[in-house]
Design an enzyme around this catalytic site. Structure first.
Site, PDB file in Angstrom:
ATOM      1  N   ASP A  66      13.808  -2.336 -16.797  1.00 27.80           N
ATOM      2  CA  ASP A  66      15.009  -2.762 -17.527  1.00 27.80           C
ATOM      3  C   ASP A  66      14.703  -3.470 -18.836  1.00 27.80           C
ATOM      4  OD1 ASP A  66      13.955  -4.908 -16.123  1.00 27.80           O
ATOM      5  OD2 ASP A  66      15.646  -5.085 -14.757  1.00 27.80           O
ATOM      6  N   ASP A 132      21.023 -12.344  -5.644  1.00 32.79           N
ATOM      7  CA  ASP A 132      22.221 -11.601  -5.217  1.00 32.79           C
ATOM      8  C   ASP A 132      21.864 -10.206  -4.683  1.00 32.79           C
ATOM      9  OD1 ASP A 132      21.498 -10.267  -7.508  1.00 32.79           O
ATOM     10  OD2 ASP A 132      23.408 -10.544  -8.564  1.00 32.79           O
ATOM     11  N   HIS A 134      20.001  -7.946  -6.324  1.00 29.70           N
ATOM     12  CA  HIS A 134      19.796  -6.883  -7.322  1.00 29.70           C
ATOM     13  C   HIS A 134      18.347  -6.431  -7.369  1.00 29.70           C
ATOM     14  CE1 HIS A 134      19.282 -10.166 -10.649  1.00 29.70           C
ATOM     15  NE2 HIS A 134      18.108  -9.678 -10.416  1.00 29.70           N
ATOM     16  N   GLU A 139      23.296  -4.730 -10.097  1.00 30.81           N
ATOM     17  CA  GLU A 139      23.995  -5.831  -9.447  1.00 30.81           C
ATOM     18  C   GLU A 139      24.814  -5.302  -8.258  1.00 30.81           C
ATOM     19  OE1 GLU A 139      23.224  -8.720 -10.325  1.00 30.81           O
ATOM     20  OE2 GLU A 139      23.294  -9.081 -12.495  1.00 30.81           O
TER      21      GLU A 139
HETATM   22  C1  F6R Z   1      13.075  -7.621 -13.710  1.00 39.77           C
HETATM   23  C2  F6R Z   1      14.070  -7.197 -12.749  1.00 39.77           C
HETATM   24  C3  F6R Z   1      14.779  -8.152 -11.837  1.00 39.77           C
HETATM   25  C4  F6R Z   1      13.862  -9.210 -11.228  1.00 39.77           C
HETATM   26  C5  F6R Z   1      14.665 -10.162 -10.351  1.00 39.77           C
HETATM   27  C6  F6R Z   1      13.802 -11.286  -9.809  1.00 39.77           C
HETATM   28  O1  F6R Z   1      12.570  -6.527 -14.442  1.00 39.77           O
HETATM   29  O2  F6R Z   1      14.350  -6.055 -12.735  1.00 39.77           O
HETATM   30  O3  F6R Z   1      15.385  -7.409 -10.819  1.00 39.77           O
HETATM   31  O4  F6R Z   1      12.864  -8.582 -10.478  1.00 39.77           O
HETATM   32  O5  F6R Z   1      15.721 -10.710 -11.076  1.00 39.77           O
HETATM   33  O6  F6R Z   1      13.369 -12.084 -10.873  1.00 39.77           O
HETATM   34  P1  F6R Z   1      12.268 -13.214 -10.664  1.00 39.77           P
HETATM   35  O7  F6R Z   1      10.976 -12.494 -10.379  1.00 39.77           O
HETATM   36  O8  F6R Z   1      12.195 -13.931 -11.997  1.00 39.77           O
HETATM   37  O9  F6R Z   1      12.718 -14.055  -9.532  1.00 39.77           O
END
Ligand code: F6R
Length: 237
Positions: A66, A132, A134, A139
């Site tokens: 992303d 959440d 994702h 989401e």
């Molecule tokens: C990042 C991504 C997100 C993260 C998720 C967890 O490229 O796609 O899905 O993997 O938000 O983020 P952290 O590792 O910062 O807890």
């Protein structure tokens, strides 16, 4: 799902071993990468292994999950910048073989799934998980058949990610993300979750119903997922 519970340090080592195993069999593998806090230990380990000559990424192609809409790759909070500084500049990968969805040209971003397909499909996709549920920026409510698309970020996700920006007002409101289907098309998946804040959602991902309310729950349907958890993230299993 194969569940491995270990320390953060050992998780980095064990996950890195999966990359060594894959690249020894298939040096030109296609790797899907993630950003965020979770993969930093693994990226440091991959960089150290590369430095020591134990792994090489010179024939690898990568696709990141992303990118924020509106940030170009030189912005220090863009995911392109994150990947360059935390991994790509520290390993022997030719930078032109690395792909992050364009946050500026959404027509190019719309071709992302075709680009992945042309490269042969993703062999190993790395994921973190949002509190959440994702994966990528898919989401709750994202259709399971979604491919790369633009999303409006939920307020909670913006708040969680505000820690990296000067203020919450600077956090973009949209992102481009691989879809749930794009992720599910990967041949193998590694998901890492660390810390207490992930315990509840990890439990729902693994034991709960498969539902778009918890996008990561769809991974229950994937034939080859390894979930690495530290004891805090595994506390409710
Ligand atoms: C990042 C991504 C997100 C993260 C998720 C967890 O490229 O796609 O899905 O993997 O938000 O983020 P952290 O590792 O910062 O807890």
């Amino acid at each position: 799902m194969k569940i491995i519970i270990d320390t953060e340090e050992n998780i980095a080592k064990k996950a890195a071993q999966q990359y060594i195993d894959l690249l020894s069999k298939k040096p030109d593998a296609v790797l899907g990468y993630a950003t965020g806090s979770t993969p930093l230990g693994l990226y440091a380990e991959l960089a150290a292994l590369c430095d020591a000559g134990k792994i090489s990424f010179k024939d690898v192609t990568t696709f990141n999950l992303d990118e924020y809409v509106g940030l170009d790759g030189t912005h220090d909070q863009s995911y392109r910048y994150f990947m360059n500084t935390n991994l790509f500049e520290k390993i022997d990968i030719p930078i032109e073989k690395t792909h992050v969805p364009s946050g500026l040209d959404l027509d190019i971003a719309a071709e992302y799934d075709k680009d992945i397909e042309k490269a042969g499909g993703i062999d190993l996709q790395l994921l973190g998980i949002g509190v959440d549920g994702h994966i990528g920026f898919n989401e709750p409510g994202t259709p399971l058949d979604s491919i790369t698309h633009v999303v409006d970020l939920l307020e909670n996700t913006r708040e969680v990610n505000a820690r990296f920006f000067a203020s919450i007002d600077d956090v973009p409101t949209q992102a481009v993300t691989m879809g749930v289907k794009t992720v599910m098309n990967a041949r193998d998946i590694i998901l890492i979750a660390l810390g207490k804040s992930k315990a509840e959602i990890v439990e729902r991902m693994i034991n709960g119903p498969i539902t778009t309310d918890v996008p990561a729950s769809v991974l229950q349907l994937h034939p080859s997922v390894t979930v690495y958890l530290d004891s805090d993230a595994a506390a409710l299993l």
